[in-house]
Design a protein around this motif. Structure first.
Motif, PDB file in Angstrom:
ATOM      1  N   GLY A  34       0.630  -1.291   0.000  1.00 58.78           N
ATOM      2  CA  GLY A  34      -0.130  -0.030   0.008  1.00 58.78           C
ATOM      3  C   GLY A  34       0.830   1.219  -0.101  1.00 58.78           C
ATOM      4  N   ASN A  35       2.099   1.182   0.391  1.00 52.78           N
ATOM      5  CA  ASN A  35       3.085   2.465   0.311  1.00 52.78           C
ATOM      6  C   ASN A  35       3.323   2.448  -1.195  1.00 52.78           C
ATOM      7  OD1 ASN A  35       3.139   2.976   3.002  1.00 52.78           O
ATOM      8  ND2 ASN A  35       4.653   1.556   3.422  1.00 52.78           N
ATOM      9  N   PHE A  36       4.328   3.474  -1.548  1.00 53.78           N
ATOM     10  CA  PHE A  36       4.848   3.875  -2.892  1.00 53.78           C
ATOM     11  C   PHE A  36       6.259   3.716  -2.984  1.00 53.78           C
ATOM     12  CE2 PHE A  36       0.340   4.919  -2.734  1.00 53.78           C
ATOM     13  CZ  PHE A  36      -0.379   4.976  -3.958  1.00 53.78           C
ATOM     14  N   TYR A  37       6.736   3.501  -4.299  1.00 54.36           N
ATOM     15  CA  TYR A  37       8.078   3.893  -4.492  1.00 54.36           C
ATOM     16  C   TYR A  37       8.148   5.000  -5.669  1.00 54.36           C
ATOM     17  CZ  TYR A  37       8.217   0.500  -8.606  1.00 54.36           C
ATOM     18  OH  TYR A  37       8.125  -0.302  -9.797  1.00 54.36           O
ATOM     19  N   ILE A  38       9.117   5.762  -5.619  1.00 53.36           N
ATOM     20  CA  ILE A  38       9.376   6.759  -6.546  1.00 53.36           C
ATOM     21  C   ILE A  38      10.551   6.467  -7.317  1.00 53.36           C
ATOM     22  CG2 ILE A  38       9.487   9.399  -7.118  1.00 53.36           C
ATOM     23  CD1 ILE A  38       7.855   9.761  -4.450  1.00 53.36           C
ATOM     24  N   GLY A  39      10.652   6.546  -8.495  1.00 51.55           N
ATOM     25  CA  GLY A  39      11.938   6.250  -9.429  1.00 51.55           C
ATOM     26  C   GLY A  39      12.169   7.500 -10.306  1.00 51.55           C
ATOM     27  N   VAL A  40      13.593   8.101  -9.881  1.00 48.26           N
ATOM     28  CA  VAL A  40      13.854   9.187 -10.553  1.00 48.26           C
ATOM     29  C   VAL A  40      15.110   8.911 -11.347  1.00 48.26           C
ATOM     30  CG1 VAL A  40      12.966  10.947  -9.115  1.00 48.26           C
ATOM     31  CG2 VAL A  40      15.183  10.120  -8.644  1.00 48.26           C
ATOM     32  N   LYS A  41      15.484   9.681 -12.591  1.00 52.04           N
ATOM     33  CA  LYS A  41      16.483   9.417 -13.305  1.00 52.04           C
ATOM     34  C   LYS A  41      17.475  10.627 -13.403  1.00 52.04           C
ATOM     35  CE  LYS A  41      18.387   7.299 -17.599  1.00 52.04           C
ATOM     36  NZ  LYS A  41      18.088   6.575 -18.743  1.00 52.04           N
ATOM     37  N   PRO A  42      18.551  10.710 -12.579  1.00 53.39           N
ATOM     38  CA  PRO A  42      19.738  11.732 -12.754  1.00 53.39           C
ATOM     39  C   PRO A  42      19.953  11.715 -14.156  1.00 53.39           C
ATOM     40  CG  PRO A  42      20.473  10.372 -10.841  1.00 53.39           C
ATOM     41  CD  PRO A  42      19.057   9.670 -11.570  1.00 53.39           C
ATOM     42  N   THR A  43      20.227  12.810 -15.126  1.00 54.95           N
ATOM     43  CA  THR A  43      20.817  12.830 -16.205  1.00 54.95           C
ATOM     44  C   THR A  43      21.935  12.044 -16.520  1.00 54.95           C
ATOM     45  OG1 THR A  43      19.380  14.857 -16.790  1.00 54.95           O
ATOM     46  CG2 THR A  43      21.377  14.265 -18.241  1.00 54.95           C
ATOM     47  N   LEU A  44      21.871  10.997 -17.385  1.00 52.02           N
ATOM     48  CA  LEU A  44      23.028  10.051 -17.536  1.00 52.02           C
ATOM     49  C   LEU A  44      23.571   9.277 -16.461  1.00 52.02           C
ATOM     50  CD1 LEU A  44      25.300  12.257 -20.032  1.00 52.02           C
ATOM     51  CD2 LEU A  44      23.431  10.245 -20.511  1.00 52.02           C
ATOM     52  N   GLY A  45      22.712   9.330 -15.179  1.00 56.42           N
ATOM     53  CA  GLY A  45      22.959   8.760 -14.144  1.00 56.42           C
ATOM     54  C   GLY A  45      24.356   9.520 -13.128  1.00 56.42           C
ATOM     55  N   HIS A  46      24.502  10.672 -13.464  1.00 52.42           N
ATOM     56  CA  HIS A  46      25.485  11.330 -13.079  1.00 52.42           C
ATOM     57  C   HIS A  46      24.931  12.531 -11.831  1.00 52.42           C
ATOM     58  CE1 HIS A  46      29.428  13.355 -12.672  1.00 52.42           C
ATOM     59  NE2 HIS A  46      28.949  14.615 -12.811  1.00 52.42           N
ATOM     60  N   MET A  47      25.694  12.397 -10.662  1.00 51.77           N
ATOM     61  CA  MET A  47      25.352  13.196  -9.610  1.00 51.77           C
ATOM     62  C   MET A  47      26.589  13.605  -8.884  1.00 51.77           C
ATOM     63  SD  MET A  47      22.534  10.569  -7.629  1.00 51.77           S
ATOM     64  CE  MET A  47      21.992  12.103  -6.613  1.00 51.77           C
ATOM     65  N   SER A  48      26.406  14.590  -7.957  1.00 53.09           N
ATOM     66  CA  SER A  48      27.445  15.087  -7.297  1.00 53.09           C
ATOM     67  C   SER A  48      27.538  14.617  -5.784  1.00 53.09           C
ATOM     68  CB  SER A  48      27.652  16.748  -7.096  1.00 53.09           C
ATOM     69  OG  SER A  48      26.383  17.230  -6.228  1.00 53.09           O
TER      70      SER A  48
END
Length: 558
Positions: free
Chosen positions: A347-361
């Motif tokens: 009943g909870n949720f998951y949220i999927g996000v995509k950093p551009t090209l998988g790149h983060m700081s």
């Protein structure tokens, strides 16, 4: 058959060079890499890093430790800055910088917020704030100095992480469904099998394989681990009599000789997965080809033997029992990623996000983990599509958390162009690359969004710096393989060979190449926008980009 013909074949059979298969040719090493692996346990180099190299600096590292032994520690030297593609192929002494790429294992993509914060802090303090999510569910850092490595290892081990066997001739990180145990569309939770494999993966018997060994295990109906291109994969299936379990695939892989994994036709229970895994790895160890590095992958052995013989040897010589035949899992061709908001089975949720090209700081990874904790969350996941998932979100928090993530550049509704975009490291850090990939990919995504907004069709585009297919160009709608090409002035410049219409699952193919068709890097954005515009102009009602590519004439694709 004449006696002369038979004698000729007998002579040819006797004169065939040994392939370095241990159970056929013996264990005498047939190349320098094999010699080095037999001189001592490869992981012994770890103590030398701690006792000697971190204290005496990069210059104190002998070549045979720097490559290949450091790979077992999850480390490669990175490419010197500002060396163009014309330098690729030269000796490491020319190409390599005195800094390392360091790869951190996350088997099954599983990560806690505490682990994410520690990795972000390591990145911020010791890796110039680089964080690259990979399509193997790992994190890669860059600019790591040898002097800082022991401190990094200590910080990782304090939260249950390490870099062991992240590279090298070993079983690499095990891909797993990033929503194992929580997804509504799950057939079976493979987490116990992945955890058991993770416990034994660094055992001595698995530390000297012919080359790398890639595994994928998912009990999710989405088939979210690209099982078709792994050495060994287990995909969830429902047996009519034995209940939920797995279909087993062997022999997949891309690079310069792409091959799709083939089903053994066997049904494997959750409890059997670690045992079957270990024995397939042992077959690779004992029968895999070691003489030539470019043939030292399981796919070549499977192609030589065929799956029937492979299964027979697995059952008779290794398992000691016969696996039951099993049903074939229906193929899921689209929607294998987890972008967006999805309801969990609790009943909870998951949220999927995509950093551009998988790149983060590093700072961004820390902030994302702290944001998750502010909502009471402790579980994150990385995916084979370079996404970041937030698990166990309460329904009343979904809208606000989604907005907060968007404010830090992590979008749950990216355009189809940005959603389906993959890129390898390219010339920025990789010694094998011929072309720049990351900046080209970002430029391409920006232009496509400006020109078209968004499409009502999935579009997968991959940019690879070399033929090794780290970004999977063989199985993308538009796959771009980097190479040096000749421009109109006769100069060698960066460019791409184009592969079109690649796909996996039913009707799988590796994309067609148009005869003589190369694209200069400087003209890449114009080329891709032209093809997409042709699709928009020519598509039939409801026709997705992938299907249009299969029927489009060459003129529309040039």
């Amino acid at each position: 058959m004449t006696s002369a013909t038979a004698k000729t074949r007998e002579v040819k059979a006797r004169s065939k060079k040994p392939e370095g298969q241990w159970l056929i040719d013996g264990t005498a090493p047939l190349n320098h890499d094999e010699e080095l692996k037999q001189l001592e346990p490869v992981m012994a180099v770890k103590q030398r890093v701690i006792d000697i190299y971190s204290k005496q600096g990069f210059a104190s590292i002998p070549p045979e430790d720097l490559a290949p032994r450091f790979k077992w520690l999850g480390m490669y030297t990175q490419r010197k800055q500002n060396l163009g593609g014309e330098f690729t192929g030269q000796d490491n002494s020319v190409l390599q910088d005195e800094y390392f790429m360091m790869r951190i294992r996350f088997d099954g993509g599983q990560c806690t917020t505490e682990q994410a914060k520690v990795v972000g802090e390591i990145s911020r303090d010791w890796a110039r704030s680089t964080v690259d999510l990979t399509d193997r569910q790992n994190i890669q850092l860059h600019w790591v100095a040898i002097e800082d490595v022991p401190a990094i290892w200590d910080r990782l081990e304090s939260v249950g992480l390490n870099t062991w066997d992240a590279c090298g001739d070993v079983p690499r990180v095990v891909l797993g469904s990033p929503v194992a145990g929580i997804a509504k569309d799950e057939i079976i939770d493979a987490t116990p099998a992945i955890r058991r494999i993770h416990e034994i993966v660094t055992d001595d018997e698995f530390q000297n394989l012919p080359r790398k060994f890639k595994t994928a295990i998912s009990g999710n109906a989405r088939q979210d681990v690209v099982h078709e291109i792994n050495d060994l994969a287990f995909i969830g299936v429902e047996h009519p009599e034995l209940g939920p379990g797995f279909e087993c695939f062997v022999g997949g892989g891309l690079s310069t000789n792409p091959m799709l994994a083939q089903s053994l036709g066997a049904f494997v229970t959750l409890e059997q997965v670690p045992e079957v895994w270990a024995n397939v790895v042992r077959i690779f160890r004992d029968y895999g080809y070691r003489r030539l590095r470019n043939r030292a992958r399981l796919k070549f052995l499977v192609a030589e033997w065929g799956v029937q013989k492979f299964r027979e040897i697995l059952e008779k010589e290794y398992l000691g029992y016969k696996l039951p035949d099993g049903p074939k899992a229906p193929s899921n061709l689209v929607d294998r990623d987890h972008i967006g908001v999805h309801e969990q089975k609790d009943g909870n949720f998951y949220i999927g996000v995509k950093p551009t090209l998988g790149h983060m700081s590093g700072e961004q990874l820390i902030a994302a983990a702290e944001l998750a904790e502010s909502y009471g969350l402790t579980s994150l996941r990385f995916t084979p599509f370079k996404e970041l998932l937030f698990l166990d979100v309460r329904e009343e928090d979904v809208v606000q958390l989604t907005a907060d993530l968007g404010n830090m550049g992590l979008y749950s509704k990216p355009s189809e162009f940005r959603r389906g975009l993959l890129s390898c490291t390219g010339l920025e850090y990789c010694k094998l690359a011929h072309v720049t990939t990351k900046s080209r990919a970002i430029e391409l995504a920006d232009e496509l969004e400006e020109r078209f907004g968004d499409l009502d069709s999935p579009v997968s585009i991959s940019l690879n710096g070399c033929p090794n297919a780290c970004a999977r160009h063989h199985i993308s709608d538009i796959g771009l393989k980097g190479q040096m090409v000749v421009n109109s002035e006769g100069e060698k410049v960066e460019g791409f060979q184009v592969h079109l219409g690649g796909t996996i699952g039913d009707g799988a193919n590796f994309g067609r190449k148009l005869r003589g068709h190369k694209v200069l890097s400087s003209e890449l954005t114009d080329y891709v926008t032209r093809v997409v515009q042709n699709y928009v102009d020519q598509r039939e009602e409801g026709e997705i980009f992938r299907d249009w590519l299969q029927r489009a004439d060459e003129e529309a694709l040039r």
